[in-house]
Design a protein around this motif. Structure first.
Motif, PDB file in Angstrom:
ATOM      1  N   ASN A 134      23.510  60.932 -33.344  1.00  0.00           N
ATOM      2  CA  ASN A 134      23.139  61.189 -32.799  1.00  0.00           C
ATOM      3  C   ASN A 134      21.407  59.931 -32.354  1.00  0.00           C
ATOM      4  O   ASN A 134      21.391  59.198 -32.510  1.00  0.00           O
ATOM      5  N   LYS A 135      20.280  60.406 -32.867  1.00  0.00           N
ATOM      6  CA  LYS A 135      18.632  59.784 -32.012  1.00  0.00           C
ATOM      7  C   LYS A 135      18.406  58.978 -32.978  1.00  0.00           C
ATOM      8  O   LYS A 135      18.289  57.754 -32.200  1.00  0.00           O
ATOM      9  N   ARG A 136      18.482  58.903 -34.156  1.00  0.00           N
ATOM     10  CA  ARG A 136      18.158  57.534 -34.828  1.00  0.00           C
ATOM     11  C   ARG A 136      19.434  56.403 -34.642  1.00  0.00           C
ATOM     12  O   ARG A 136      19.230  55.507 -34.565  1.00  0.00           O
ATOM     13  N   VAL A 137      20.283  56.871 -34.353  1.00  0.00           N
ATOM     14  CA  VAL A 137      21.184  55.885 -33.930  1.00  0.00           C
ATOM     15  C   VAL A 137      21.110  55.140 -32.800  1.00  0.00           C
ATOM     16  O   VAL A 137      21.154  53.962 -31.985  1.00  0.00           O
ATOM     17  N   LEU A 138      20.892  56.234 -31.726  1.00  0.00           N
ATOM     18  CA  LEU A 138      20.339  55.313 -30.301  1.00  0.00           C
ATOM     19  C   LEU A 138      19.282  54.906 -30.067  1.00  0.00           C
ATOM     20  O   LEU A 138      19.388  53.501 -29.687  1.00  0.00           O
ATOM     21  N   ILE A 139      18.127  55.395 -31.356  1.00  0.00           N
ATOM     22  CA  ILE A 139      16.625  54.330 -31.473  1.00  0.00           C
ATOM     23  C   ILE A 139      17.029  53.482 -32.492  1.00  0.00           C
ATOM     24  O   ILE A 139      16.986  52.281 -31.475  1.00  0.00           O
ATOM     25  N   GLU A 140      18.341  53.180 -33.329  1.00  0.00           N
ATOM     26  CA  GLU A 140      18.676  51.566 -33.968  1.00  0.00           C
ATOM     27  C   GLU A 140      19.483  50.856 -32.239  1.00  0.00           C
ATOM     28  O   GLU A 140      18.683  49.413 -32.485  1.00  0.00           O
TER      29      GLU A 140
END
Length: 188
Positions: A134-140
């Protein structure tokens, strides 16, 4: 009983509907049976002896009610499902939604100069390879890569400064030795 088949057919044609929608006044059968032309039928329709029945109501109230309940999650248990999970909501659709979100985010960050093109490309390929759920993992991951890159940059700068200082030291030492050698030559 007189046959009113002709009158019914003509009335259907005049009133522009099917024969099942024609109502002939049972009290005026004799007068209706005399009408054998479209003009006569139209006159009888105007007088109200022949009427076009209203359309039968096919209510969708129950359907609307059920759909409202379905929106809340009712009537969707295992017993109500006919297709496979993949037929009901395809994995491809889920993938397309997810990859579009990730690619949109990467593009936005690259355009805003938050990430350079090298990080963008490596993350783009990782996203294509199903690395981010998801997006959260990518931002991390982006934050991690940026901190890593800044650390590397700081270390490179420190090493460069250290090398510069060493070079300056060597240059000073060489100057001193050159002066010593010149002084030694000048003495005798």
């Amino acid at each position: 009983m007189v046959s009113l088949k002709l009158q019914k057919r003509l009335a259907a044609d005049v009133l522009n509907c099917g024969q099942r929608k024609i109502w002939l006044d049972p009290n005026e059968i004799n007068e209706i049976s005399l009408a054998n032309s479209r003009r006569n039928i139209a006159r009888l329709a105007k007088d109200g002896l022949i009427i076009k029945k209203p359309t039968v109501v096919h209510s969708r109230a129950r359907v609307a009610l059920r759909n409202e309940a379905k929106r809340k999650g009712r009537h969707t248990g295992t017993g109500k499902r006919r297709g496979t999970a993949n037929a009901r909501l395809p994995e491809k659709v889920l993938w397309m939604r997810r990859i579009r979100v990730l690619r949109r985010l990467l593009k936005k960050m690259r355009d805003a100069k938050k990430i350079d093109k090298h990080i963008y490309h490596s993350l783009y390929m990782l996203a294509k390879g199903n690395q981010f759920k998801n997006k959260r993992v990518l931002i991390e991951q982006i934050h991690d890569m940026k901190t890593e890159k800044s650390k590397e940059k700081a270390l490179a700068e420190q090493a460069e400064a250290r090398k510069g200082r060493a070079r300056a030291r060597l240059a000073r030492k060489a100057d001193r030795e050159a002066k010593k050698a010149a002084a030694a030559e000048a003495e005798p």
